[in-house]
Motif scaffolding. Structure first.
Motif, PDB file in Angstrom:
ATOM      1  N   SER A  73       0.884 -10.143  -3.310  1.00 56.60           N
ATOM      2  CA  SER A  73       1.518 -10.166  -2.002  1.00 56.60           C
ATOM      3  C   SER A  73       0.556  -9.660  -0.941  1.00 56.60           C
ATOM      4  O   SER A  73      -0.070  -8.607  -1.105  1.00 56.60           O
ATOM      5  CB  SER A  73       2.769  -9.305  -2.090  1.00 56.60           C
ATOM      6  N   CYS A 128      -4.832 -15.038   0.529  1.00 58.47           N
ATOM      7  CA  CYS A 128      -3.970 -13.992   1.123  1.00 58.47           C
ATOM      8  C   CYS A 128      -4.555 -13.529   2.459  1.00 58.47           C
ATOM      9  O   CYS A 128      -3.841 -13.385   3.443  1.00 58.47           O
ATOM     10  CB  CYS A 128      -3.886 -12.779   0.207  1.00 58.47           C
ATOM     11  N   ARG A 160       6.958   1.496   4.921  1.00 59.03           N
ATOM     12  CA  ARG A 160       5.910   0.643   5.479  1.00 59.03           C
ATOM     13  C   ARG A 160       4.830   1.533   6.049  1.00 59.03           C
ATOM     14  O   ARG A 160       5.106   2.411   6.854  1.00 59.03           O
ATOM     15  CB  ARG A 160       6.514  -0.232   6.579  1.00 59.03           C
ATOM     16  N   ASP A 161       3.623   1.295   5.602  1.00 62.97           N
ATOM     17  CA  ASP A 161       2.486   2.060   6.099  1.00 62.97           C
ATOM     18  C   ASP A 161       2.720   3.569   6.019  1.00 62.97           C
ATOM     19  O   ASP A 161       2.381   4.307   6.941  1.00 62.97           O
ATOM     20  CB  ASP A 161       2.239   1.678   7.559  1.00 62.97           C
ATOM     21  N   SER A 198      -0.536  -5.809  -4.935  1.00 70.29           N
ATOM     22  CA  SER A 198      -0.704  -5.905  -3.488  1.00 70.29           C
ATOM     23  C   SER A 198      -2.129  -6.392  -3.254  1.00 70.29           C
ATOM     24  O   SER A 198      -2.992  -6.263  -4.137  1.00 70.29           O
ATOM     25  CB  SER A 198      -0.497  -4.534  -2.861  1.00 70.29           C
ATOM     26  N   ASP A 201       1.198 -15.672   2.412  1.00 69.31           N
ATOM     27  CA  ASP A 201       1.945 -14.425   2.182  1.00 69.31           C
ATOM     28  C   ASP A 201       2.035 -14.051   0.712  1.00 69.31           C
ATOM     29  O   ASP A 201       1.853 -12.913   0.333  1.00 69.31           O
ATOM     30  CB  ASP A 201       3.380 -14.589   2.681  1.00 69.31           C
ATOM     31  N   GLN A 230       1.406  -8.662   1.991  1.00 67.23           N
ATOM     32  CA  GLN A 230       1.971  -7.535   2.745  1.00 67.23           C
ATOM     33  C   GLN A 230       2.050  -6.303   1.861  1.00 67.23           C
ATOM     34  O   GLN A 230       3.116  -5.908   1.418  1.00 67.23           O
ATOM     35  CB  GLN A 230       3.346  -7.902   3.260  1.00 67.23           C
ATOM     36  N   ASP A 231       0.885  -5.732   1.616  1.00 65.25           N
ATOM     37  CA  ASP A 231       0.825  -4.643   0.663  1.00 65.25           C
ATOM     38  C   ASP A 231       1.290  -3.322   1.248  1.00 65.25           C
ATOM     39  O   ASP A 231       1.506  -2.372   0.549  1.00 65.25           O
ATOM     40  CB  ASP A 231      -0.608  -4.483   0.154  1.00 65.25           C
ATOM     41  N   TYR A 232       1.450  -3.287   2.570  1.00 63.05           N
ATOM     42  CA  TYR A 232       1.739  -2.000   3.168  1.00 63.05           C
ATOM     43  C   TYR A 232       3.231  -1.741   3.259  1.00 63.05           C
ATOM     44  O   TYR A 232       3.657  -0.830   3.910  1.00 63.05           O
ATOM     45  CB  TYR A 232       1.064  -1.881   4.530  1.00 63.05           C
ATOM     46  N   GLU A 233       4.036  -2.601   2.637  1.00 68.83           N
ATOM     47  CA  GLU A 233       5.478  -2.364   2.668  1.00 68.83           C
ATOM     48  C   GLU A 233       6.071  -2.504   1.272  1.00 68.83           C
ATOM     49  O   GLU A 233       5.746  -3.432   0.550  1.00 68.83           O
ATOM     50  CB  GLU A 233       6.132  -3.378   3.605  1.00 68.83           C
TER      51      GLU A 233
END
Ligand code: COA
Length: 476
Positions: free
Chosen positions: A325, A292, A376-377, A257, A297, A327-330
């Motif tokens: 990636s 990133c 997510r989060d 991530s 993405d 979008q590391d929070y998902e």
């Protein structure tokens, strides 16, 4: 395809799947061919979602100078050509380090490298330009190939190169004047985009130009990451020698991530090797993190030595190398007992609306290993469960939900794919869903209506007639 069409397309008049009089006398060979044929048809059909998903997407592919020296280059070029024919918009960036080293060596010029940066003297610069120019011509030639019976037949690719990357000199660092070594200053994204829209491949050497009218020697990683950010690339793919980002033990890190990548970059001393970063990968990862941050993405580091790595990355879910990636929070992962609160919260409103069957907390606890969640989060925003009936080789997709705030972004599709993969691993050949209000969602994804009699026996006994759910089955 008729034989005349085949000939005009340059395909050999006897394809792998054709029968000849000689073959038809051999029943075993016929049987083999038909299995091969069926596999091929199935495989080809399975690629269409990936083809559709990638069409029109902007992709920056970066080839190191070592990749250009490698025997796999020709296959990589064929794969790039194929992606271009499938409507992927491609910027191809290339480096030239080993080629420049050789040119300088032949010219008897000292190759001065301070830290990781080459010092490019005024004497060295013509050789740098010559090496980059030669490679550019070599790549243009390869991309222009079109011999019959070759993968490039009919490709007719347009390749554009130009002054799209503006640069500035690195200047003097710690007393060292880096001369004509530069950094990217600005990318003309608008011009690149115009050529991509015409389905041309934009080919960029690691050379940039300055407002003073000079050329500068750049790092290809800098060019690739800057171009990817500037054009808002969907993917950045770096072909490197390491074939991925390695940890301090030299082991490949499969996924990173952005947050973890930054933690790895920030670490200096005193961490275990698996939590550290291989020093060779540091610069590459730093450029990728910048891309990133600026909107790319997904980035991938792949090995140019691995045959078909690019296609595998684009057309399957089992990519190679390292994926970084933004979008590391998902993440989608198997559920844990600590997720029960989040799962209940997600399912409760749907149970109250009668869309899902009520499940007690105790039942969820007992069956938690059946669940996959989308976190997510720190919150659970999606879940799905697979209840297998191994003797009947069928499984039930249940408790399938995505939080209303997060719907219509493909999360349902991703969860379904994961459940299907899980079912295949359990050697099931069908999955079913019972639904009252989501019929079309399932039908659009290959589920077909079925009679309640097709339910596994124990499930049939428990079927609630009052609820009158409809049954849909999908073959795997
Ligand atoms: C079904 C569900 C899981 C899909 O999640 P998602 O993340 O939105 O799914 P995707 O993004 O992959 O798909 C979205 C598409 O499905 C469509 N869709 C959503 N619910 C639908 C329904 N009940 N019937 C038909 N299509 C539906 C959306 O309109 C959207 O299509 P569009 O963008 O082309 O218009 C989600 O809508 C949900 O939680 N629904 C309530 C619970 C439910 O019905 N579960 C199944 C019970 S068995």
């Amino acid at each position: 395809m008729s034989s005349s069409e085949r000939e005009s397309a340059g395909i050999s008049s006897r394809s792998r799947f054709e029968h000849t009089a000689e073959d038809s006398g051999n029943p075993k060979r016929n049987a083999d061919l038909s299995v091969e044929n069926q596999n091929w048809i199935r495989w080809f059909r399975q690629t269409s979602p990936y083809i559709n998903a990638n069409r029109g997407k902007r992709l920056v592919i970066a080839l190191s100078g070592d990749a250009l020296d490698h025997e796999n280059l020709i296959d990589i070029v064929h794969d790039v050509a194929m992606l271009n024919s499938l409507g992927v918009k491609i910027v191809l960036v290339f480096g030239a380090r080993p080629q420049i080293n050789r040119a300088l060596h032949q010219a008897g010029i000292d190759d001065q490298v301070c830290g990781k940066l080459r010092v490019t003297s005024a004497r060295a610069m013509p050789h740098v330009l010559q090496a980059a120019g030669g490679l550019r011509c070599q790549l243009e030639a390869l991309l222009s190939a079109g011999m019959a019976n070759s993968p490039m037949h009919g490709a007719s690719i347009k390749v554009i190169s130009g002054n799209f990357v503006m640069s500035r000199p690195v200047g003097v660092l710690d007393g060292v004047d880096y001369g004509f070594t530069g950094r990217v200053r600005k990318v003309d994204a608008h011009a690149i985009q115009q050529f991509l829209d015409q389905q041309a491949i934009v080919l960029l050497p690691s050379i940039g130009y300055s407002l003073t009218g000079e050329a500068f020697n750049l790092s290809y990683e800098d060019v690739a990451a800057s171009v990817a950010s500037a054009i808002g690339a969907h993917k950045l793919i770096m072909f490197s020698e390491q074939g991925g980002i390695l940890d301090g033990n030299g082991d490949l890190i499969r996924e990173l991530s952005l947050a973890r990548a930054q933690r790895l970059l920030a670490q200096v001393e005193g961490v275990s090797p698996q939590d550290a970063l291989d020093p060779e990968c540091r610069d590459l990862l730093a450029f990728i993190c910048t891309a990133c941050h600026q909107g790319v993405d997904r980035s991938y580091v792949l090995s140019f030595q691995h045959e078909g790595a690019l296609l595998q990355e684009m057309f399957t879910r089992d990519g190679l190398g390292t994926m970084i990636s933004a979008q590391d929070y998902e993440q989608i992962r198997p559920a844990k007992l600590t997720d029960i609160g989040g799962i209940s919260e997600l399912l409760r409103p749907l149970e109250e609306q009668g869309i899902l069957i009520r499940r007690s907390r105790e039942l969820l606890e007992m069956e938690i290993d059946k669940f996959t969640v989308d976190e997510r989060d720190g919150g659970i925003i999606g879940c799905a469960a697979l209840y297998p009936y191994p003797s009947e080789r069928i499984g039930e997709l249940a408790c399938f939900a995505v939080s209303s705030r997060y719907r219509r972004h493909g999360r349902g599709d991703t969860l379904l794919q994961i459940i299907e993969d899980k079912a295949r691993r359990l050697k099931l050949n069908r999955i079913f869903a019972l639904t009252t209000q989501t019929e079309h969602w399932f039908r659009e994804r290959g589920f077909v209506p079925a009679s309640i009699n097709e339910l596994p026996e124990s499930k049939r006994a428990a079927y609630n007639n009052q609820r009158n759910s409809k049954l849909f089955i999908k073959m795997l």
